[in-house]
Design a protein around this motif. Structure first.
Motif, short mmCIF file in Angstrom:
data_model
loop_
_atom_site.label_atom_id
_atom_site.label_comp_id
_atom_site.label_asym_id
_atom_site.label_seq_id
_atom_site.Cartn_x
_atom_site.Cartn_y
_atom_site.Cartn_z
N CYS A 1 28.23 -52.47 -9.26
CA CYS A 1 26.90 -52.55 -9.86
C CYS A 1 26.95 -53.16 -11.25
N SER B 1 19.60 -55.66 -7.15
CA SER B 1 19.21 -54.25 -7.19
C SER B 1 19.42 -53.58 -5.84
N THR B 2 19.08 -54.27 -4.77
CA THR B 2 19.25 -53.69 -3.44
C THR B 2 20.73 -53.60 -3.06
N CYS C 1 23.24 -53.21 -5.13
CA CYS C 1 23.80 -52.10 -5.90
C CYS C 1 23.49 -50.77 -5.22
N GLU C 2 22.23 -50.59 -4.85
CA GLU C 2 21.82 -49.33 -4.22
C GLU C 2 22.52 -49.12 -2.88
N GLU C 3 22.64 -50.18 -2.12
CA GLU C 3 23.27 -50.11 -0.81
C GLU C 3 24.74 -49.68 -0.90
N SER D 1 23.20 -42.15 -4.94
CA SER D 1 23.23 -43.16 -6.00
C SER D 1 22.69 -42.58 -7.30
N THR E 1 19.35 -45.00 -8.61
CA THR E 1 18.19 -45.29 -7.77
C THR E 1 16.97 -45.69 -8.58
N ASN F 1 17.52 -49.18 -10.14
CA ASN F 1 17.44 -50.23 -9.12
C ASN F 1 16.00 -50.45 -8.66
N TYR F 2 15.27 -49.37 -8.49
CA TYR F 2 13.87 -49.48 -8.08
C TYR F 2 13.06 -50.23 -9.15
N TRP G 1 18.20 -48.64 3.49
CA TRP G 1 17.78 -47.62 2.52
C TRP G 1 16.40 -47.91 1.99
N PHE H 1 13.87 -46.86 -1.59
CA PHE H 1 13.78 -46.20 -2.87
C PHE H 1 12.87 -44.99 -2.75
#
Length: 221
Positions: free
Chosen positions: A115, A152-153, A155-157, A167, A170, A173-174, A218, A220
């Motif tokens: 990330c 951002s997606t 990183c979250e994934e 995470s 979250t 990233n959102y 996933w 958010f």
């Protein structure tokens, strides 16, 4: 969403758009004193642009910046990208802080390091996107901001690859996802204003944010 001070760097760009008329663009030349350009833009994006676009997030983010009440649609795009830049900068600090704990397991450390790289690249990409936007290279700006949204997606994934891992990024990233979406929607509108025929040609294609959402399992919270 956490807001921090709006930089003088962005204010210079906003001043440019406030005092520079934009020919052949009725959207950007609306009188901000008679029409709430922020509300109008956020509502149009939420209703017509993509299913992932959040009207409430758009309003709360843009209206928190005082100059948004007197700028035009170009200025709103700059505000969105500047907030994305600040978000990415703050998130890098958060990641470094989390890594300094030394109590995370190996998987979490690797995910955070990934990330960190993604957000570091996003900083450069956002600046490139602003530069493209200012020179009205909207297709290039679209690609740049879309890449930031994808970061951002991604990183979250990364945290969902191991069962039971939550995470810690979250919210960050959102926020980056939604701020990028604000800029992308405005870039999209300005692109159509410059070349209306493109809308007829590509009107059935989904917005990038719809594609991004469908590409990942996933969501958010």
């Amino acid at each position: 969403m956490k807001h921090i001070s709006f930089s003088s760097f962005a204010l210079c760009f906003l001043f440019f758009f406030l005092v520079t008329p934009t020919p052949n663009n009725s959207i950007s030349t609306l009188d901000a004193s008679t029409i709430d350009i922020t509300n109008r833009t956020c509502r149009k994006c939420a209703e017509e642009y993509s299913k992932t676009f959040s009207y409430d997030f758009c309003i709360s983010s843009l209206q928190a910046i005082p100059v948004s009440h007197v700028t035009n649609i170009h200025g709103l795009a700059i505000i969105g990208m500047e907030l994305a830049l600040e978000n990415a900068t703050n998130t890098i600090s958060t990641i470094k802080y989390l890594l300094s704990y030394g109590t995370l397991d190996r998987f979490a450390v690797v995910a955070l390091q990934d990330c960190l790289e993604l957000y570091a690249d996003a900083l450069v990409t956002i600046v490139d996107g602003v530069a493209a936007f200012l020179t009205e290279h909207y297709s290039v700006a679209n690609v740049k901001v879309s890449a930031v949204m994808e970061a951002s997606t991604t990183c979250e994934e990364g945290f969902s690859e191991k069962t039971g891992v939550v995470s810690p990024l979250t919210e960050e990233n959102y926020n980056l996802f939604q701020l990028s979406d604000i800029a992308l929607c405005i870039i999209h509108m300005l692109s159509l204003a410059l070349a209306p025929w493109r809308w007829q040609l590509f009107s059935n294609l989904p917005a990038f944010s719809d594609l991004a959402l469908s590409s990942y399992s996933w969501s958010f919270k």
